[in-house]
Design a protein around this motif. Sequence first.
Motif, PDB file in Angstrom:
ATOM      1  N   GLN A   1      93.044  27.914  72.466  1.00  0.00           N
ATOM      2  CA  GLN A   1      91.734  27.297  72.286  1.00  0.00           C
ATOM      3  C   GLN A   1      91.664  26.031  73.129  1.00  0.00           C
ATOM      4  OE1 GLN A   1      92.852  23.945  69.308  1.00  0.00           O
ATOM      5  NE2 GLN A   1      91.029  24.185  70.518  1.00  0.00           N
ATOM      6  N   CYS A   2      90.452  25.503  73.235  1.00  0.00           N
ATOM      7  CA  CYS A   2      90.220  24.261  73.973  1.00  0.00           C
ATOM      8  C   CYS A   2      88.974  23.629  73.367  1.00  0.00           C
ATOM      9  CB  CYS A   2      90.072  24.545  75.466  1.00  0.00           C
ATOM     10  SG  CYS A   2      88.810  25.793  75.858  1.00  0.00           S
ATOM     11  N   GLY A   3      88.055  23.147  74.191  1.00  0.00           N
ATOM     12  CA  GLY A   3      86.811  22.631  73.660  1.00  0.00           C
ATOM     13  C   GLY A   3      85.811  23.731  73.373  1.00  0.00           C
ATOM     14  N   SER A   4      85.678  24.676  74.316  1.00  0.00           N
ATOM     15  CA  SER A   4      84.681  25.736  74.138  1.00  0.00           C
ATOM     16  C   SER A   4      85.123  27.074  74.702  1.00  0.00           C
ATOM     17  CB  SER A   4      83.351  25.317  74.791  1.00  0.00           C
ATOM     18  OG  SER A   4      83.519  25.126  76.187  1.00  0.00           O
ATOM     19  N   GLY A   5      86.428  27.313  74.776  1.00  0.00           N
ATOM     20  CA  GLY A   5      86.930  28.607  75.201  1.00  0.00           C
ATOM     21  C   GLY A   5      86.953  28.816  76.703  1.00  0.00           C
ATOM     22  N   VAL A   6      86.896  27.742  77.485  1.00  0.00           N
ATOM     23  CA  VAL A   6      86.904  27.849  78.942  1.00  0.00           C
ATOM     24  C   VAL A   6      88.276  27.487  79.498  1.00  0.00           C
ATOM     25  CG1 VAL A   6      85.857  27.066  81.106  1.00  0.00           C
ATOM     26  CG2 VAL A   6      84.425  27.444  79.095  1.00  0.00           C
ATOM     27  N   SER A   7      88.692  26.222  79.325  1.00  0.00           N
ATOM     28  CA  SER A   7      90.002  25.834  79.873  1.00  0.00           C
ATOM     29  C   SER A   7      91.156  26.532  79.151  1.00  0.00           C
ATOM     30  CB  SER A   7      90.185  24.316  79.845  1.00  0.00           C
ATOM     31  OG  SER A   7      90.122  23.805  78.531  1.00  0.00           O
ATOM     32  N   ALA A   8      90.914  27.059  77.950  1.00  0.00           N
ATOM     33  CA  ALA A   8      91.944  27.864  77.280  1.00  0.00           C
ATOM     34  C   ALA A   8      92.315  29.072  78.125  1.00  0.00           C
ATOM     35  CB  ALA A   8      91.448  28.308  75.905  1.00  0.00           C
TER      36      ALA A   8
ATOM     37  N   SER B   1      78.888  32.917  79.959  1.00  0.00           N
ATOM     38  CA  SER B   1      78.733  32.546  78.544  1.00  0.00           C
ATOM     39  C   SER B   1      77.498  33.226  77.982  1.00  0.00           C
ATOM     40  CB  SER B   1      78.579  31.025  78.375  1.00  0.00           C
ATOM     41  OG  SER B   1      79.643  30.319  78.954  1.00  0.00           O
ATOM     42  N   GLY B   2      77.482  33.349  76.660  1.00  0.00           N
ATOM     43  CA  GLY B   2      76.293  33.815  75.971  1.00  0.00           C
ATOM     44  C   GLY B   2      75.489  32.629  75.475  1.00  0.00           C
ATOM     45  N   PRO B   3      74.337  32.866  74.857  1.00  0.00           N
ATOM     46  CA  PRO B   3      73.516  31.765  74.346  1.00  0.00           C
ATOM     47  C   PRO B   3      74.189  31.061  73.166  1.00  0.00           C
ATOM     48  CG  PRO B   3      72.597  33.889  73.696  1.00  0.00           C
ATOM     49  CD  PRO B   3      73.691  34.188  74.662  1.00  0.00           C
ATOM     50  N   ALA B   4      74.115  29.743  73.157  1.00  0.00           N
ATOM     51  CA  ALA B   4      74.715  28.956  72.080  1.00  0.00           C
ATOM     52  C   ALA B   4      73.895  29.098  70.807  1.00  0.00           C
ATOM     53  CB  ALA B   4      74.810  27.491  72.490  1.00  0.00           C
ATOM     54  N   ASN B   5      74.595  29.024  69.670  1.00  0.00           N
ATOM     55  CA  ASN B   5      73.983  29.153  68.352  1.00  0.00           C
ATOM     56  C   ASN B   5      73.802  27.754  67.756  1.00  0.00           C
ATOM     57  OD1 ASN B   5      73.761  29.509  65.427  1.00  0.00           O
ATOM     58  ND2 ASN B   5      74.303  31.645  65.809  1.00  0.00           N
TER      59      ASN B   5
ATOM     60  N   GLY C   1      99.910  39.074  75.924  1.00  0.00           N
ATOM     61  CA  GLY C   1      99.480  39.496  74.599  1.00  0.00           C
ATOM     62  C   GLY C   1      98.883  38.432  73.719  1.00  0.00           C
ATOM     63  N   SER C   2      98.777  37.175  74.179  1.00  0.00           N
ATOM     64  CA  SER C   2      98.199  36.144  73.324  1.00  0.00           C
ATOM     65  C   SER C   2      96.681  36.236  73.320  1.00  0.00           C
ATOM     66  CB  SER C   2      98.667  34.748  73.736  1.00  0.00           C
ATOM     67  OG  SER C   2      98.467  34.524  75.107  1.00  0.00           O
ATOM     68  N   ALA C   3      96.069  35.626  72.327  1.00  0.00           N
ATOM     69  CA  ALA C   3      94.633  35.786  72.076  1.00  0.00           C
ATOM     70  C   ALA C   3      93.858  34.522  72.412  1.00  0.00           C
ATOM     71  CB  ALA C   3      94.401  36.153  70.610  1.00  0.00           C
ATOM     72  N   LEU C   4      92.559  34.680  72.578  1.00  0.00           N
ATOM     73  CA  LEU C   4      91.641  33.563  72.786  1.00  0.00           C
ATOM     74  C   LEU C   4      90.818  33.343  71.522  1.00  0.00           C
ATOM     75  CD1 LEU C   4      90.158  31.517  74.693  1.00  0.00           C
ATOM     76  CD2 LEU C   4      88.585  33.404  75.251  1.00  0.00           C
ATOM     77  N   TYR C   5      90.684  32.077  71.116  1.00  0.00           N
ATOM     78  CA  TYR C   5      89.718  31.705  70.082  1.00  0.00           C
ATOM     79  C   TYR C   5      88.491  31.184  70.828  1.00  0.00           C
ATOM     80  CZ  TYR C   5      87.566  28.796  66.399  1.00  0.00           C
ATOM     81  OH  TYR C   5      86.681  28.200  65.526  1.00  0.00           O
ATOM     82  N   PRO C   6      87.481  32.030  71.054  1.00  0.00           N
ATOM     83  CA  PRO C   6      86.367  31.668  71.932  1.00  0.00           C
ATOM     84  C   PRO C   6      85.588  30.434  71.482  1.00  0.00           C
ATOM     85  CG  PRO C   6      86.406  34.034  71.544  1.00  0.00           C
ATOM     86  CD  PRO C   6      87.386  33.424  70.589  1.00  0.00           C
ATOM     87  N   GLY C   7      85.335  30.313  70.187  1.00  0.00           N
ATOM     88  CA  GLY C   7      84.544  29.176  69.712  1.00  0.00           C
ATOM     89  C   GLY C   7      85.246  27.852  69.883  1.00  0.00           C
ATOM     90  N   SER C   8      86.563  27.864  69.729  1.00  0.00           N
ATOM     91  CA  SER C   8      87.418  26.703  69.953  1.00  0.00           C
ATOM     92  C   SER C   8      86.942  25.470  69.178  1.00  0.00           C
ATOM     93  CB  SER C   8      87.539  26.430  71.451  1.00  0.00           C
ATOM     94  OG  SER C   8      88.339  27.412  72.081  1.00  0.00           O
TER      95      SER C   8
ATOM     96  N   GLY D   1      80.402  30.196  67.509  1.00  0.00           N
ATOM     97  CA  GLY D   1      80.591  30.630  68.886  1.00  0.00           C
ATOM     98  C   GLY D   1      80.889  29.506  69.833  1.00  0.00           C
ATOM     99  N   GLY D   2      80.614  28.257  69.429  1.00  0.00           N
ATOM    100  CA  GLY D   2      80.915  27.113  70.260  1.00  0.00           C
ATOM    101  C   GLY D   2      79.885  26.867  71.349  1.00  0.00           C
ATOM    102  N   ARG D   3      80.203  25.911  72.225  1.00  0.00           N
ATOM    103  CA  ARG D   3      79.282  25.535  73.296  1.00  0.00           C
ATOM    104  C   ARG D   3      79.102  26.637  74.326  1.00  0.00           C
ATOM    105  NH1 ARG D   3      82.182  20.986  73.292  1.00  0.00           N
ATOM    106  NH2 ARG D   3      83.233  21.574  75.240  1.00  0.00           N
ATOM    107  N   HIS D   4      80.153  27.402  74.568  1.00  0.00           N
ATOM    108  CA  HIS D   4      80.094  28.475  75.567  1.00  0.00           C
ATOM    109  C   HIS D   4      80.568  29.781  74.921  1.00  0.00           C
ATOM    110  CE1 HIS D   4      80.535  24.820  78.190  1.00  0.00           C
ATOM    111  NE2 HIS D   4      79.463  25.388  78.696  1.00  0.00           N
TER     112      HIS D   4
END
Length: 285
Positions: free
Chosen positions: A242-249, A60-64, A263-270, A69-72
């Motif tokens: 998506q999920c809570g923070s782009g992890v379990s997604a 993960s990157g630093p949270a904003n 071909g499906s996409a991730l919404y990282p911020g979730s 960007g979400g938690r992760h």
Amino acid sequence: MSVSPLISAEQLQDLLRQPSLHVLLIDCRYVLTDPAAGAQAYAQGHILGAVYADLGEILSGPANQTGLGGRHPLPDPQRFAKDMAALGVSQSTLVVAYDTGESVFASRLWWLMRWIGHEAVCVLDGGLQAWLKAGGELSSQTPQPTPGALSVHQPSRPTVGFEQVLGNVSDSKLQVLDARSPDRFRGENETMDPVGGHIPGALNRHYKDNLDADGRFKTPSQLRAEFQALLGDRPAHQLVHQCGSGVSACHNLLAMEVAGLYGSALYPGSWSEWCRQPGAPIEGS
């Protein structure tokens, strides 16, 4: 090199007997409510030769503070590649990610490696539980990895951002699929984020539904049938996970690839991003 997204414990044992192959095991164990627990578990015992990749520090990157960007948040791709190289990953390395039995955090590493264009990555199906059941042993020895050389290539896994998902609420060109538990999707028992509920129009596919009772992924045909029953005739490239923070997604993304649905996409911020943005519509709260 492109490989299957999953590897069994028995297949991994066979691979590790072939010294000509550069295989790197990466332990991804993590506990969302206790960030230090994964590293502690790794120190107590891991598959021999495995290195550790922490969700908060590497995956993960630093949270904003604004919640964007979400938690992760996704890590910077160049920084992520540098961190992976420091663990010993090179262009020719076959990366095998694992965690406990559910493979949530291993799926995040799998997706990130594919995201930066490294196709030679797979997840140990069933995680450490499957490894031990197959007679595998654990070690407390911490390896000293030889740094590799890893470049970022054209992203091979698409992402979407908040504005695109917000616009989709009205035009419904994409189908959002939420990997959280059904109660959190309904807005109940929310303990991770300040607001409960879900993105309007989203469907729910709890990541645990991808697994059999033994913690291994269901068969490709079973996964394909279940996703198609939920999504109808909508093609995979019109799907946003998506999920809570782009992890379990990433678990659902992995399951879809196991099923041959690409071909499906991730919404990282979730949800952790969505619920903090002023004016973002919410259902189920």
